[in-house]
Design a protein around this motif. Structure first.
Motif, mmCIF file in Angstrom:
data_model
loop_
_atom_site.group_PDB
_atom_site.id
_atom_site.type_symbol
_atom_site.label_atom_id
_atom_site.label_comp_id
_atom_site.label_asym_id
_atom_site.label_seq_id
_atom_site.Cartn_x
_atom_site.Cartn_y
_atom_site.Cartn_z
ATOM 1 N N ALA A 63 65.212 -3.816 -73.618
ATOM 2 C CA ALA A 63 65.360 -5.095 -72.936
ATOM 3 C C ALA A 63 64.836 -4.996 -71.502
ATOM 4 O O ALA A 63 64.578 -3.908 -70.972
ATOM 5 C CB ALA A 63 66.830 -5.518 -72.933
ATOM 6 N N ASP A 64 64.688 -6.157 -70.864
ATOM 7 C CA ASP A 64 64.177 -6.187 -69.498
ATOM 8 C C ASP A 64 65.032 -5.378 -68.533
ATOM 9 O O ASP A 64 64.519 -4.837 -67.545
ATOM 10 C CB ASP A 64 64.091 -7.635 -69.000
ATOM 11 C CG ASP A 64 63.067 -8.460 -69.760
ATOM 12 O OD1 ASP A 64 62.164 -7.854 -70.381
ATOM 13 O OD2 ASP A 64 63.171 -9.697 -69.746
ATOM 14 N N ASN A 65 66.314 -5.273 -68.817
ATOM 15 C CA ASN A 65 67.205 -4.530 -67.926
ATOM 16 C C ASN A 65 67.302 -3.051 -68.294
ATOM 17 O O ASN A 65 68.113 -2.324 -67.721
ATOM 18 C CB ASN A 65 68.604 -5.161 -67.918
ATOM 19 C CG ASN A 65 69.289 -5.107 -69.279
ATOM 20 O OD1 ASN A 65 68.727 -4.580 -70.245
ATOM 21 N ND2 ASN A 65 70.485 -5.665 -69.358
ATOM 22 N N ARG A 118 66.075 -15.190 -75.138
ATOM 23 C CA ARG A 118 65.872 -15.544 -73.735
ATOM 24 C C ARG A 118 65.834 -14.290 -72.859
ATOM 25 O O ARG A 118 65.172 -14.250 -71.838
ATOM 26 C CB ARG A 118 66.956 -16.512 -73.297
ATOM 27 C CG ARG A 118 66.862 -17.804 -74.121
ATOM 28 C CD ARG A 118 67.972 -18.783 -73.866
ATOM 29 N NE ARG A 118 67.878 -19.893 -74.819
ATOM 30 C CZ ARG A 118 68.752 -20.885 -74.874
ATOM 31 N NH1 ARG A 118 69.781 -20.913 -74.046
ATOM 32 N NH2 ARG A 118 68.604 -21.838 -75.771
ATOM 33 N N ARG A 119 66.536 -13.265 -73.264
ATOM 34 C CA ARG A 119 66.387 -11.888 -72.809
ATOM 35 C C ARG A 119 66.860 -11.029 -73.958
ATOM 36 O O ARG A 119 67.655 -11.454 -74.783
ATOM 37 C CB ARG A 119 67.255 -11.563 -71.577
ATOM 38 C CG ARG A 119 66.821 -12.174 -70.282
ATOM 39 C CD ARG A 119 67.577 -11.534 -69.111
ATOM 40 N NE ARG A 119 68.946 -11.177 -69.423
ATOM 41 C CZ ARG A 119 69.995 -11.997 -69.319
ATOM 42 N NH1 ARG A 119 69.810 -13.234 -68.914
ATOM 43 N NH2 ARG A 119 71.212 -11.590 -69.634
#
Length: 565
Positions: A244-246, A407-408
């Motif tokens: 994920a982005d994080n 969305r994420r």
């Protein structure tokens, strides 16, 4: 590679003289999930595959003659499931691979191989048995179906229909929900090994030790593979992960049963590049969710598969909490109860009952996630869930593919639409291919496993088409974006009665690999020594050079006409 010799000391396969010891040194039966890992020089690689189950009626030249021979065959079967790792070699990139007998990394995993449990169930009372009072180590893996590879170089494998290998009490709500029954099993392993008889106190918990995502390090033949309980216990088709982005790892998994659910796991800790030891802990702790879908065409779904007035099947969805921050989010259930009885926990949340979620594959280029829903011929029947926008056909014979836009990667909300409602567009008006002209499409039914190529095309293997649209199962490609969205084209056909499994697409070399599973399963046949061949009914004499049935294999193919977006 159905009976390929894995170790130098193992004997060559002898159809008439099979033994458990020989089988443990040969590749397993009924290959399903397949991965081909290539080294940068293109000359060496690893083939990893799992072995879902066996076909007793076509594995041997004749019926067993005695109880002793039956017992020996059961022992052979236990050594024919699990997983296989073999080294690959070739002269140069772009050429077919040969497998390396006796390779340093070669490995066989069977129903007796030691596994370590991880996560909240490890050491719990739910998984302790007389043979393992600590509840931390399990013998074997069963009914491994699809799987996935991780960014850190390990292989994931899903334990699916494990219930069929245990004789259990069969009276509790938990047993019923997982299909555990008090009757003799088809394999009869409970006759030889008491752990498969779960009716008594000693092994009552043994079924609780199966139904997980397995993680294997194919580069370490001495490592102990793991079963990750944090991803829940159900009939896992497989698991595929993204970062994920994080930086957290997100794993998607489907429960391959009619009216069961789609799940997502989000790791507690973050991925660290080039830190394999750390990354191999990421699936041991995290949050678990189950999907709820809502359509936006209220009143427009009548079960026929008719496209809604807005021109597409779509809507929004939510990931409903099962386990968050190490705690249960389900009333009346502790975290260990949620993870061992995940289906019952999901039942309480209002999750959407799906049409057999099988493979769940993220597109690493777009971040969108694709879910193969194989079929559900009981949808909309009396007493069963009705059609809805994400499962829009009553008695869904041909299956469909759902597209999720997160969305994420770690978010709790998503958008969704249907990429296709499968079938034969020439004869069935209840099909949908995102608006692509149906006269130009290949008929397709019962999508099972998914893979992407480097151009972002989605490849689909099918399981069940002969009984639905009357064609053999095969390998297909569809464009998920742009002008080719919904454009389904077939690239390979399987022999009769064979399922297409484990597609691997190396389009940079115009190569593809498929596992051809259980050819000859439906019908009265016996087997000789070859693969693609004509069937000859049992009891007849084959002509010279003719064989009685093909055997499961992994096939390398060069793709023509596969280029393009």
């Amino acid at each position: 590679m159905c009976e390929g010799v894995v170790f130098d000391e193992a004997p060559e396969f002898d159809f008439a003289r099979q033994t458990p010891q020989a089988r443990a040194g040969q590749s397993g039966y009924n290959n399903d999930y397949t991965e081909v890992l290539r080294q940068p020089n293109g000359k060496k690689g690893l083939l990893v595959c799992n072995h879902e189950y066996v076909n007793p009626q076509i594995m041997f030249p004749s019926a067993p003659a005695s109880a002793a021979e039956e017992a020996q065959r059961r022992a052979i079967f236990r050594n024919a499931v699990g997983m296989t790792v073999v080294e690959l070699a070739r002269g140069h990139k772009g050429r077919p691979w040969d497998y390396v007998r006796g390779g340093r990394l070669n490995r066989r995993i069977t129903a007796d191989t030691k596994f370590e449990l991880t996560g909240p169930l490890a050491g719990s009372d739910f998984v302790k048995t007389a043979a393992d009072p600590t509840g931390r180590f399990v013998r074997g893996t069963l009914v491994d179906c699809s799987g996935g590879s991780t960014p850190w170089g390990t292989i994931l494998s899903g334990e699916e229909n494990f219930n069929g290998f245990f004789r259990a009490g069969g009276t509790s709500a938990e047993d019923r929900r997982y299909g555990l029954e008090n009757k003799a099993t088809g394999m009869g392993w409970e006759l030889d090994d008491p752990r498969f008889d779960a009716r008594g106190e000693d092994y009552r918990n043994e079924p609780n030790r199966f139904g997980y995502i397995v993680e294997l390090d194919p580069e370490d033949p001495h490592s102990v593979p793991r079963k990750h309980t944090s991803l829940g216990r159900f009939k896992h088709e497989g698991a595929n992960v993204i970062i994920a982005d994080n930086g957290k790892v997100v794993a998607y998994s489907g429960d391959d049963e009619r009216f069961d659910y789609l799940y997502k796991f989000v790791s507690k800790n973050k991925y660290k590049k080039n830190n394999k030891a750390h990354n191999m802990t990421l699936l041991t702790e995290g949050d678990l969710y189950v999907a709820q879908f809502a359509g936006n065409s209220a009143g427009g779904i009548d079960g026929t598969g008719t496209v809604p007035a807005d021109g597409k099947f779509d809507g929004k969805g939510s990931w409903l909490q099962l386990v968050v921050n190490g705690r249960s989010a389900v009333a009346g259930m502790g975290v260990q109860d949620v993870l061992v009885h995940t289906r019952l926990a999901a039942d309480q949340t209002g999750a959407t009952k799906m049409d057999r979620c099988e493979d769940v594959q993220p597109n690493l280029q777009t971040g969108k996630v694709y879910v193969a829903c194989t079929n559900n011929t009981k949808r909309g029947l009396p007493g069963q869930a009705a059609a809805d926008e994400v499962n829009p056909r009553t008695e869904n014979r041909d299956g469909h593919i759902v597209e999720l836009t997160e969305r994420r990667g770690d978010a709790t909300a998503f958008d969704w639409n249907l990429l296709m409602l499968c079938g034969d567009p020439a004869t069935n008006t209840e099909t949908y291919f995102s608006g692509f002209p149906t006269g130009e499409l290949s008929p397709i039914s019962c999508p099972g496993n998914l893979a992407f190529d480097t151009r972002g095309n989605l490849w689909i293997s099918t399981d069940g088409a002969p009984s639905t649209i009357g064609y053999n199962d095969g390998l297909f490609r569809v464009g998920p974006e742009g002008r080719n969205r919904g454009n389904v084209q077939q690239f390979a056909s399987m022999p009769r009665n064979a399922e297409t499994c484990g597609p691997v697409i190396h389009d940079d070399e115009s190569m593809a690999f498929v596992a051809v599973q259980h050819p000859g399963e439906e019908g009265t046949y016996t087997v000789q020594h070859s693969f693609f061949s004509d069937y000859v009914p049992a009891g007849t004499t084959p002509a010279p050079g003719q064989v009685r049935a093909p055997r499961p294999s992994i096939v390398q193919m060069f793709l023509q006409g596969a280029a393009g977006s």
